[in-house]
Design a protein around this motif. Sequence first.
Motif, short mmCIF file in Angstrom:
data_model
loop_
_atom_site.label_atom_id
_atom_site.label_comp_id
_atom_site.label_asym_id
_atom_site.label_seq_id
_atom_site.Cartn_x
_atom_site.Cartn_y
_atom_site.Cartn_z
N CYS A 104 -25.81 19.83 32.89
CA CYS A 104 -26.13 19.86 34.32
C CYS A 104 -25.53 18.67 35.05
O CYS A 104 -25.04 18.79 36.18
CB CYS A 104 -27.64 19.89 34.48
N SER A 105 -25.55 17.50 34.40
CA SER A 105 -25.05 16.29 35.04
C SER A 105 -23.55 16.38 35.32
O SER A 105 -23.04 15.71 36.23
CB SER A 105 -25.34 15.07 34.18
N LEU A 106 -22.83 17.21 34.56
CA LEU A 106 -21.40 17.39 34.80
C LEU A 106 -21.17 18.09 36.14
O LEU A 106 -20.22 17.80 36.85
CB LEU A 106 -20.76 18.18 33.67
N GLY A 107 -22.07 19.04 36.46
CA GLY A 107 -21.98 19.71 37.75
C GLY A 107 -22.25 18.74 38.89
O GLY A 107 -21.58 18.78 39.93
N LEU A 108 -23.23 17.86 38.71
CA LEU A 108 -23.53 16.86 39.73
C LEU A 108 -22.35 15.92 39.91
O LEU A 108 -21.98 15.59 41.05
CB LEU A 108 -24.79 16.07 39.31
N ALA A 109 -21.74 15.48 38.82
CA ALA A 109 -20.58 14.59 38.90
C ALA A 109 -19.42 15.27 39.63
O ALA A 109 -18.72 14.63 40.43
CB ALA A 109 -20.14 14.17 37.50
N HIS A 110 -19.23 16.56 39.38
CA HIS A 110 -18.17 17.30 40.07
C HIS A 110 -18.44 17.35 41.57
O HIS A 110 -17.51 17.17 42.38
CB HIS A 110 -18.07 18.71 39.50
N ALA A 111 -19.70 17.58 41.94
CA ALA A 111 -20.06 17.63 43.36
C ALA A 111 -19.82 16.29 44.04
O ALA A 111 -19.51 16.24 45.24
CB ALA A 111 -21.52 18.05 43.51
N LEU A 112 -19.96 15.20 43.28
CA LEU A 112 -19.75 13.86 43.81
C LEU A 112 -18.29 13.42 43.66
O LEU A 112 -17.95 12.29 44.04
CB LEU A 112 -20.67 12.87 43.10
N ASN A 113 -17.46 14.29 43.08
CA ASN A 113 -16.03 14.02 42.92
C ASN A 113 -15.77 12.73 42.14
O ASN A 113 -14.96 11.89 42.53
CB ASN A 113 -15.34 13.96 44.30
N ALA A 114 -16.47 12.59 41.01
CA ALA A 114 -16.33 11.38 40.20
C ALA A 114 -15.98 11.75 38.76
O ALA A 114 -16.46 12.76 38.23
CB ALA A 114 -17.63 10.58 40.23
N PRO A 115 -15.13 10.95 38.10
CA PRO A 115 -14.82 11.19 36.69
C PRO A 115 -16.03 10.90 35.81
O PRO A 115 -16.96 10.19 36.23
CB PRO A 115 -13.68 10.21 36.41
N VAL A 116 -16.03 11.43 34.59
CA VAL A 116 -17.21 11.34 33.72
C VAL A 116 -16.87 10.66 32.40
O VAL A 116 -15.83 10.93 31.80
CB VAL A 116 -17.79 12.75 33.44
#
Length: 510
Positions: free
Chosen positions: A142-154
């Motif tokens: 789920c956190s990967l989806g949040l990171a994508h919405a924030l346009n940030a690398p993981v």
Amino acid sequence: MKIILTLYCAIVLTTFIEINQVHSLNILGVFPFPGKSHFFVFETYLKALSKKGHNMTVISYFPQNQPIENYHDISLAEKLKDIEGEFPDENSFWNILKVASSLVELGTKNCKTLLENKNVQNLWKTKSKFDVVVTEQFNSDCSLGLAHALNAPVVGLTTHALMPWHFSRFGVPFNPSYVSFMYLNGGTKPTLYQRLKSVIISAYLRLIYKYLGQRVEQNTLAQYFDDIPPLEELGRNIKFQLLYTNFVHFGSNIFPPNVIEVGGYHVASPKQLPDELRKFIEASQHGVIYISFGSMLRAASMSRNQLETILSTLSELPQRVIWKWEEDSIPGNPKNIYISNWLPQNDILAHPNVIAFYSHSGLLGTTEALYHGVPVLAMPIFGDQPSNAAAIEESGLGVQIDLKELTKENLLKKFRTILDPRFQANVKLLSQAWRDRPTSAMESAVHWTEFAARYQNFTFRSAAADVPFYQYLCLDIFCILLGIPAAIICIILTCLLNYKIKSKKKSKKE
């Protein structure tokens, strides 16, 4: 001259400020799993980043009790349900399947808790900017989806080896013939039965993760965002996976460059022991055995037969014993056993008079024992403990014993093995090799986190992560190599058959 000196100082000061501004990052930490033992590891890493001057925003169930500079909590604690100790005390085939299913289901619930939080929602509503997102890779994406919405690398983090559903994500080969499987104790030399189990369980886990985990979380994310790509695709886009293992302990593996072993960064410099405990340890002429089964197996809830076996074995050893015990007294109240429901484990293992560790082989305690050069008698219960125990034995850090095989004769034999001076000397050498690194585990973890933020547009994943399954196994090549000869043979046989038929017809006419 004064003017020149003033200008020089101004230039140096400006350069210093600019450098600090360039290297000071906005980092978001997302930890949606409510496991305290997991966050205990990540916390040391997050604090190291904040101490280096990075601005940390941390979403977790475990906010700081005291404010820390550059460290800002978004707390999920009001939704916390303690899951420590909720796992079975038997590593049976069916228990593995059942608990794995529960973990995946818990991941989907944690996803909802994460996205429902108003402070979390404010991150994307206010269009907060982050240079990098660091997040646990365990039972949820789920956190990967949040990171994508924030346009940030993981950057992904673990407190253990790779989960079964992560191998293909990073292009790491999983061959049950030699790759240790997390839930089994076969290590890198499994039996045929263990290989069969690992194939079945791994396939089951990957299926439920995809259909009962990722699919549900994808729908949850769709309630808040319009454009979240498939979570497995986002998983493949993780810049670096910081794995909490080390090859000295787990042996060599085939990892791509973006899967980096940083096991051990949670181990802190030992603190001074409480006087009573220190005196108990230092008064032992033959050394001390430390016993702790973590939260997985409450010592006070062990069966009477198991407890009597352990106590009877310890009575025949000359060493004193420190035991993490959850009650006020222990049967018989032996004078050579010091009990407490809480003990400073790392500080105890650091004492030179502590010469053995009887453990459930949790990775954190095992790592601390390896760091301090203390041999381990591993009695795995569940989860990743069987594979940890197998690695303990294969590396030479200790030996393992199955809870089902707990007899006085077996236990005494295991203790005498790890208490042998030659075995102890080898463990000290192993510890030295484990600590002998070009950079510390923490320095490595911090460096690759900063690296991911500096080079956001670069992709570091292995090409193996993008290759179709049939190409990965070279099935198309095998089809060609086998198909062409087969086709030639078929043509030859057909020609021979036709020739034979024509010959028969010709002979009949004559």
